[in-house]
Design an enzyme around this catalytic site. Structure first.
Site, PDB file in Angstrom:
ATOM      1  CB  THR A 121      30.960  24.385  48.535  1.00  8.04           C
ATOM      2  OG1 THR A 121      29.549  24.596  48.381  1.00  8.04           O
ATOM      3  CG2 THR A 121      31.494  23.661  47.315  1.00  8.04           C
ATOM      4  N   GLY A 157      81.845  54.647   9.296  1.00  5.03           N
ATOM      5  CA  GLY A 157      81.989  55.746  10.254  1.00  5.03           C
ATOM      6  C   GLY A 157      80.669  56.331  10.721  1.00  5.03           C
ATOM      7  N   GLY A 212      24.425  26.037  49.129  1.00  6.68           N
ATOM      8  CA  GLY A 212      23.243  26.534  49.824  1.00  6.68           C
ATOM      9  C   GLY A 212      23.687  27.160  51.125  1.00  6.68           C
ATOM     10  CB  SER A 253      69.269  51.464   6.166  1.00  8.28           C
ATOM     11  OG  SER A 253      70.126  52.567   6.353  1.00  8.28           O
ATOM     12  N   GLY A 269      28.649  26.961  53.469  1.00  4.08           N
ATOM     13  CA  GLY A 269      27.471  27.798  53.313  1.00  4.08           C
ATOM     14  C   GLY A 269      27.664  29.221  53.819  1.00  4.08           C
ATOM     15  N   GLY A 284      22.327  21.348  55.586  1.00  4.62           N
ATOM     16  CA  GLY A 284      22.588  19.910  55.605  1.00  4.62           C
ATOM     17  C   GLY A 284      23.423  19.384  54.454  1.00  4.62           C
TER      18      GLY A 284
END
Lengths: 301, 637
Positions: free
Chosen positions: B116, B477, B36, B546, B118, B41
């Site tokens: 917390t 090679g 708040g 491959s 304000g 308060g």
């Protein structure tokens, strides 16, 4: 199946999560070990967090050279039994200058042998994260501190500019020289610690249990005469009394309480009817309101 | 009357202690915050709660008396705010700067309360407290009524997933305990909060300073029929409805004490899982079963939300920190673009186009704010146009990541649905985010802008992009010829690159072995990279054994028509064994290397190569000259 269902299980899981965050994110973490009950719990949790591996960090004890002798014995025994990597650091400059609580006062002694010593040790090894066992219920400025608490390159805490700490997401980023102090026990209370020690059968120094010990009454508090370095005033008499300690530190700065509680259960029972907070036994905190915050800003844990 | 406080109790024997502990352990926990506007308060209320639940120790009370005389704002009365305002600056200024966490318990419940600040400038500290709370006590000064900060905190609480609100209309004593004032504030608040979808909003008229309706119902307000604040906090059901949530386990740390153990450490974010259950790791994608659930106190059969454990899977999967182990049926999102709600904390504003770090519980990736859709007006929750988010503003943003991450929508899962934003230069935490939804690639404008294409890139380089695919036995090679050809092409101003089989196995493909599956994957990846490089306009020389026709055919199919040139470097096996430039044949013949092509793994020679180089008796220069001639004739160089 229910999720984690008891309060201690919740706390344990949170602490383990925090420790793993540190191991995963920092290059060189360390765990501060003060030999007290909170440190014992911290170590126990570290063993759990990384099982079956050992904790991936060493344990550091900053020795002020004024700890209870029994604490040092306990420390060495624990290191041997649990097989962790123990580092001990003493501020040798302080030793050379003969710094001690009786000659220089509690404030200077703590600053040189604890705060400065800690900074030396962290710099010497280049640790970027350091675990501490502090809890938010201990003291008003601790209640304000983050779980991951940033320290600048001078090890200072800036309480007015802490990083927001959202959910369980911890910002672990630091630049060279900077570090984070990490407090896995932030949300534990003193009572939680004792209950956990009891339930998990965690070894702690016998100083926490009542026994007949040599003490003098100084300023209304019982101070244990742990060695012959303690100067006695003319009117002081050493008496044997049944006493125990709620908190452990340097013996001249840690007051005992009279108690018959010589088992853990009885200690917890006494806790439940206690009318004063544990930090009352810490003489260093009483200098002035806000003294803990001041020390923390200078790098104290 | 309520029975209050866990202390003092009459517990003096060991059995009493054991039963006391058992009772303590089964209490539920409620985490709440007070918020708040400034001077409503909040700190006084928490101090009052601690004091009236007998959780203030004698020495703390003595310190409070001393402090109240020095800093107190209540004349000779105790100033309860000083119990929680722990920083020197807070005590001097009489305000709250940062969130303080306090702990108390009653016979019914344990509480962690976050007190917390304000002030608007400390909104980030309010958000810190709110992020771990189940309920918000929003205080309003009865003499003043609702303020912008009341609304801002309510919106933030809603965004951060808080589902229960207590509207504490404080200082009701200063308006003569007037029911009309209370009703007006309650109705105005409800009209505002309705749109935010809270599960419960309980309005209570209180006086924190005098204790009315804090612990016990007040005799000064007979007209009020609801619960006292503590009664409500003790009984409100604020548990998240979690039944049936899918399993989520963000991997924090990989535990590998030795070669025989590989465990994934983490905390279960939601749901449950048992040994033997199948799990999905969406990214990097893998399936497995749970083999063990390891804890220091012994293995578990199953595990559920909130438990911190170590999972062992039944097979090797390549996952690390940041991966999320999930139940296979309800998958989380994997995306590199998403939309999210953002609360901005930093003095320097959030600006679209800027790069930040997005950090979830266990993952972290670079991110660009691609768009700011809108800002939210804190007075009426309406979206409004904005070009940036200033400190303490709230908005909806779109993000584009450098790599995909795994997440859920925040409303589905707080743990896997939340993130923070970190400034990459200062490392400051500059914002908090709540995932809304992934954004699809198809909607990505970057992929529609293909004005610069392969032809344009090739035109700029003045060359024909191609893939020169050298196949042949080890030691035949290939690399020597490819290397020599590249030098010549380079000297004549061509833009080239060599993908060498050995080299890619040090990086791109270092996770692959030489089994048939891995060889196929090896070729697939190199084919894809070669294709990208050709798309960039390059002449790509691929030097790779491959051995399989199928994969060479696949590589050809990936490439554009006439872009792929198969070059068979044909050296008899016996000659390769005699040359053995890397000593590999010797080891393979001694059985030290498995799956070695030509020894115990087949080589499928090309049936119709574009270029067939028979190397016996010829120098590399000679062979390269032949190849170069072939390419020039056909316009490749």
């Amino acid at each position: 199946m229910r999720a984690v269902h008891t309060h201690l299980q919740r706390l344990e899981a949170e602490s383990i999560h925090i420790m793993r965050e540190v191991a995963a994110n920092f290059a060189k973490p360390v765990m501060l070990y003060s030999i007290g009950k909170d440190s014992s719990v911290l170590l126990h949790l570290a063993m759990k967090a990384f099982y079956p591996a050992k904790p991936p960090f060493p344990i550091l004890h900053v020795d002020t050279t004024w700890k209870f002798r029994e604490m040092i014995e306990f420390r060495d025994r624990m290191a041997a039994e649990r097989g962790f990597d123990l580092l001990v650091h003493i501020n040798q400059e302080g030793v050379r200058e003969g710094i001690g609580p009786f000659t220089h006062g509690a404030g200077l002694h703590t600053h040189v042998m604890k705060t400065l010593a800690l900074r030396q040790a962290l710099e010497k090894h280049g640790f970027d994260a350091a675990f501490g066992g502090a809890r938010r219920d201990e003291e008003k400025s601790r209640a304000k501190e983050r779980i991951f608490s940033f320290r600048n390159a001078a090890h200072a805490w800036d309480p007015k500019n802490q990083r927001p700490e959202m959910w369980k997401i911890y910002n672990t980023r630091v630049d060279a020289g900077e570090s984070i102090r990490v407090f896995p026990l932030s949300n534990w209370t003193e009572l939680d610690i004792w209950q956990y020690i009891l339930l998990e059968n965690i070894p702690i120094p016998d100083l926490y249990l009542a026994a007949r010990r040599p003490v003098v009454n100084r300023g209304g508090q019982w101070i244990m005469v742990d060695d012959d370095r303690m100067p006695l005033q003319p009117d002081e008499v050493v008496e044997e009394r049944m006493v125990r300690f709620r908190t452990l530190g340097c013996y001249p700065l840690t007051a005992a309480v009279e108690s018959e509680a010589d088992t853990l259960e009885e200690v917890v029972a006494e806790m439940l009817i206690a009318q004063s907070s544990e930090r009352q036994g810490r003489l260093i905190d009483h200098d002035e309101a806000g003294s803990m915050e001041k020390k923390k800003r200078e790098g104290y844990f | 009357m309520l029975q209050v406080a866990a202390r003092p109790i009459d517990a003096t024997s060991a059995t009493d202690v054991q039963s006391y502990i058992a009772a303590q352990q089964n209490k539920t926990l409620l985490r709440f915050l007070t918020c708040g506007s400034v001077d409503d308060g909040k700190s006084t209320l928490i101090g009052r709660l601690l004091y009236d639940t007998k959780l203030v120790f004698e020495d703390q009370l003595a310190a409070l008396r001393k402090d109240s005389e020095r800093h107190g704002t209540n004349g000779s009365d105790l100033d309860f705010a000083l119990l929680v305002d722990g920083l020197e600056a807070e005590r001097e200024q009489g305000i709250t700067i940062d969130v303080a966490y306090r702990f108390f318990a009653t016979a019914k419940r344990k509480f962690i309360v976050a007190d917390t600040p304000g002030h608007e400038q400390y909104t980030r500290n309010m958000a810190t407290g709110a992020s771990t709370a189940d309920l918000a006590v929003v205080l309003v000064n009865a003499k003043v009524g609702l303020l912008p900060q009341t609304r801002r905190h309510t919106i933030i609480a809603s965004l951060l997933g808080i589902r229960h609100i207590v509207l504490a209309v404080n200082k009701i004593d200063l308006v003569g305990y007037d029911q009309g004032v209370f009703n007006a504030i309650r109705d105005e608040y409800n009209a505002f909060a309705d749109a935010l979808g809270f599960a419960s909003v309980q309005a209570i008229p209180i006086s924190a300073r005098h204790g009315d309706n804090v612990i016990d119902r007040s005799a000064n307000m007979e007209w009020y029929e609801g619960p006292s604040l503590l009664e409500h906090l003790e009984t409100v059901d604020a548990e998240e409805p979690l039944r049936g949530r899918p399993f989520r386990f963000p991997v924090q740390y990989v535990n590998r004490p030795n070669a025989n153990f590989r465990g994934y450490c983490g905390t279960v974010a939601s749901g449950r899982i048992a040994v033997g259950d199948e799990v999905l790791i969406p990214h990097p994608r893998a399936m497995a079963r749970i083999k063990r659930i390891v804890t220091h106190d012994g293995d578990l059969d199953e595990v559920a939300r909130g438990q911190a454990v170590t999972l062992v899977l039944d097979r090797e999967v390549d996952i690390s920190r940041g991966a999320v182990v999930c139940s296979p049926d309800r998958k989380p999102h994997v995306a590199d673009q998403f939309a999210a709600n953002v609360v901005w904390f930093n003095e320097s504003p959030l600006v679209p186009g800027r790069m930040y770090l997005v950090r979830t519980e266990t993952d972290q990736v670079s991110a660009k704010v691609s768009q700011l859709r809108h800002r939210i007006n804190v007075n009426n929750t309406a979206p409004e146009d904005a070009t940036s988010l200033e400190m303490n503003e709230i908005g909806v943003c779109e993000f584009s990541l450098q790599a995909p991450i795994t997440f859920d929508a925040f409303e589905e899962n707080k743990s896997t649905g939340s993130f923070i934003l970190i400034d990459r230069m200062t490392n400051a935490t500059v914002g908090a985010g709540m995932f809304l939804q992934p954004l699809r690639r198809a909607a990505n404008i970057q992929w529609q802008k293909l004005d610069v294409n392969k032809a344009a890139r090739a035109e700029q380089k003045q060359q024909q992009p191609s893939i020169l695919w050298f196949t042949g036995l080890s030691g035949s090679g290939k690399s020597t010829i490819a290397n020599l050809l590249e030098r010549k092409l380079h000297a004549s101003g061509r833009h080239t690159y060599i993908l060498d089989g050995d080299n890619v196995r040090h990086g791109l493909n270092r996770d692959l072995g030489f089994s048939q599956e891995d060889r196929i994957e090896n070729i697939r990846r190199v084919s894809e990279v070669a294709k990208l490089m050709a798309d960039a306009g390059l002449i790509v020389l691929v030097s790779l054994i491959s051995p399989y026709r199928a994969e060479r055919a696949m590589a050809r199919e990936l490439a554009d028509k006439n872009e792929f040139i198969e070059i068979f470097v044909d050296t008899p096996l016996q000659e390769c064994i005699e040359r053995d430039p890397k000593g590999l044949y010797a080891r393979a013949l001694k059985d030290e290397i498995k799956n070695f092509t030509g020894i115990d793994s087949p080589y499928e020679a090309p049936e119709a190569p574009d270029v067939h180089l028979k190397t016996s008796g010829r120098s590399a220069e000679d062979l390269v000259a032949e190849l170069e001639g072939w390419l020039r004739e056909r316009g490749y160089c």
